[in-house]
Design an enzyme around this catalytic site. Structure first.
Site, mmCIF file in Angstrom:
data_model
loop_
_atom_site.group_PDB
_atom_site.id
_atom_site.type_symbol
_atom_site.label_atom_id
_atom_site.label_comp_id
_atom_site.label_asym_id
_atom_site.label_seq_id
_atom_site.Cartn_x
_atom_site.Cartn_y
_atom_site.Cartn_z
ATOM 1 N N ARG A 56 2.046 -0.992 0.938
ATOM 2 C CA ARG A 56 1.956 -0.996 2.394
ATOM 3 C C ARG A 56 1.458 0.360 2.864
ATOM 4 O O ARG A 56 1.759 1.394 2.256
ATOM 5 C CB ARG A 56 3.340 -1.227 3.037
ATOM 6 N N HIS A 64 -7.028 -4.461 3.093
ATOM 7 C CA HIS A 64 -5.794 -5.246 2.868
ATOM 8 C C HIS A 64 -6.174 -6.598 2.246
ATOM 9 O O HIS A 64 -5.815 -7.668 2.761
ATOM 10 C CB HIS A 64 -5.002 -5.434 4.169
#
Ligand code: NDP
Ligand code: OXD
Length: 318
Positions: A233, A281
Site C-alpha cells: 500500500r 496499482h
C-alpha cells in the site's frame, strides 16, 4: 427455506457496474442493491465493498458481515462509522497468482539488469554486464509473509533465489529464513538484496518504508545497494524519503505499484526518476468473476450456519 439475504454493494474509486453485473450473474436469485432503501434499512444482510461511502453501513440493524472486494481492508477502516460486524477480506487464487507474477517479473527485471539494458538499447550500446550474479547468490526479503508473500516466496524459491521473510509473528516455512517483529527487522534487512513489501496498511505498518528503514538496508550486495519493490500500500511508504534514499545511494532502485495519493500526481519526482519503475496499482487487480464467487460461497456457507473465513482481526487491522 429462508429468503437469501440481500446484499448492499458499495464501491467507490472504481466502476461499481462491473461488480453489480458479476453479483447478479453469479447470484441470480439474490437481491442486490447499490443504496439502502433508508439509512436503517432492515432488509440488508451483507455489504460488499471497496471504499464504501462513509456512514452507509452504520445504521443497518441486520447487517451480518462486510466483504472487501480486495485482499486489503484499510479502505474499509477509513469509514469512521464502521459497524461492529465481521469484516471478511478477499482470498482467491486469481489474486494471489497475479501478485506473484508481478513480484517475479520485477525481481527478475532488477536481478537481470533490465533498467540498465533498456537504457543501453535506447543509446544503441552493446555492453554486457559480466558481474551478473546467479539467483542463488541473491536474497529476496519479503516483508509480509501472508497469503501473497508466501506464494511469491515459493515461486521465487523455484527460480533459485534465497528467501527471507518478515512477519508479525514467527513462522516456520521450509527454505525461508524467517524473521518476526521489530526486534528481528534489522537481521532481515541485513541479508536482503531485494526487499519486496507485501504488508497490509495498519497503524503499526504506516510509513514503515521510510528513512530509518532505508538507512538500515544492505548497501553492498551482489546487485549493489538494496532494491525496493512495494506492492502493498502507498501509505506504507514515505515518497520523499524514497527519492532521497535513491539519490544518496541507500537504495539502488525501486519499483512502486502503490502510492499515498492515487493516481500519483503529475508533479511527483518519482515519475521521471531514472531508477524508479512505476505501475498504476496494477500488481494484482481484483477481477469480479474471480472474487465474487468466493464471496457468495462464504455467504451461502454462513447461511447454512458455517463460520466465516478470512475474517479480519480488528485489533491488528488486517
Ligand atoms: P495477509 O493478511 O495474508 O498477510 C499479511 C502479512 O503481513 C502477514 O504475514 C502478517 O504477519 C504481516 N504483518 C502484518 N502486520 C505486520 C507488522 N506490524 N509487522 C510485521 N509483519 C506484519 O495479507 P495478504 O498477503 O493477502 O495481502 C497483503 C497486502 O497486499 C494487502 O493488505 C494489500 O494491502 C496488498 N495488496 C495489494 C495489491 C496490489 O494490486 N498492489 C493487490 C492485493 C493486495 P503474520 O503472518 O504474523 O500475521
Ligand atoms: C487489494 C488491492 O487489496 O487490489 O486487493 O489493492
Amino acid at each position: 427455506m429462508p429468503q437469501p439475504g440481500k446484499i448492499l454493494l458499495s464501491v467507490t474509486g472504481f466502476d461499481p457496474a462491473v461488480w453489480l453485473a458479476a453479483l447478479q450473474k453469479h447470484a441470480p436469485d439474490r437481491e442486490i442493491v447499490t443504496e439502502p432503501a433508508s439509512a436503517d434499512d432492515p432488509t440488508i444482510r451483507y455489504a460488499v465493498v471497496w471504499k464504501q461511502r462513509p456512514g452507509v453501513l452504520s445504521g443497518l440493524p441486520n447487517l451480518a458481515a462486510i466483504f472487501s472486494v480486495g485482499a486489503g481492508v484499510d479502505h474499509v477502516f477509513q469509514d469512521p462509522d464502521l459497524p461492529e460486524v465481521p469484516i471478511v477480506r478477499s482470498v482467491a487464487d486469481d489474486l494471489t497468482e497475479r501478485m506473484s507474477e508481478y513480484v517475479v517479473w520485477q525481481v527478475l527485471d532488477h536481478h537481470r539488469k533490465g533498467p540498465r539494458y533498456r537504457r543501453q538499447q535506447a543509446e544503441r550500446v552493446w555492453n554486457e554486464d559480466r558481474m551478473q550474479p546467479a539467483a542463488r547468490d541473491v536474497t529476496v526479503g519479503i516483508m509480509g509473509m501472508g497469503i501473497l508473500g508466501r506464494d511469491a516466496a515459493e515461486k521465487l524459491k523455484a527460480l533459485g533465489f534465497r528467501i527471507a521473510g518478515w512477519s508479525r509473528r514467527p513462522q516456520a516455512i521450509g527454505g525461508v529464513e524467517g524473521f518476526a517483529g521489530d526486534a528481528q527487522l534489522d537481521g532481515f534487512l541485513a541479508i536482503s538484496d531485494i526487499v519486496v513489501c507485501l504488508l497490509p496498511l495498519t497503524p503499526a505498518t504506516r510509513g514503515i518504508l521510510s528513512k530509518p528503514l532505508f538507512a538500515r538496508m544492505k548497501r553492498r550486495g551482489p546487485l549493489g545497494p538494496a532494491i525496493l519493490i512495494n506492492a502493498g500500500r502507498g501509505g506504507l511508504q514515505n515518497e520523499a524519503d524514497i527519492v532521497a534514499a535513491l539519490d544518496n545511494g541507500w537504495l539502488g532502485a525501486a519499483t512502486l505499484d502503490v502510492f499515498n495519493q492515487e493516481p500519483l500526481p503529475a508533479t511527483s519526482p518519482l515519475w521521471n526518476h531514472p531508477r524508479v519503475m512505476i505501475t498504476p496499482h496494477a500488481a494484482a487487480t481484483s477481477m469480479p468473476d474471480a472474487l465474487v464467487p468466493p464471496i457468495l460461497a462464504q455467504i451461502e456457507a454462513f447461511e447454512r450456519g458455517e463460520e466465516l473465513r478470512n475474517v479480519v482481526d480488528r485489533q491488528a487491522g488486517y
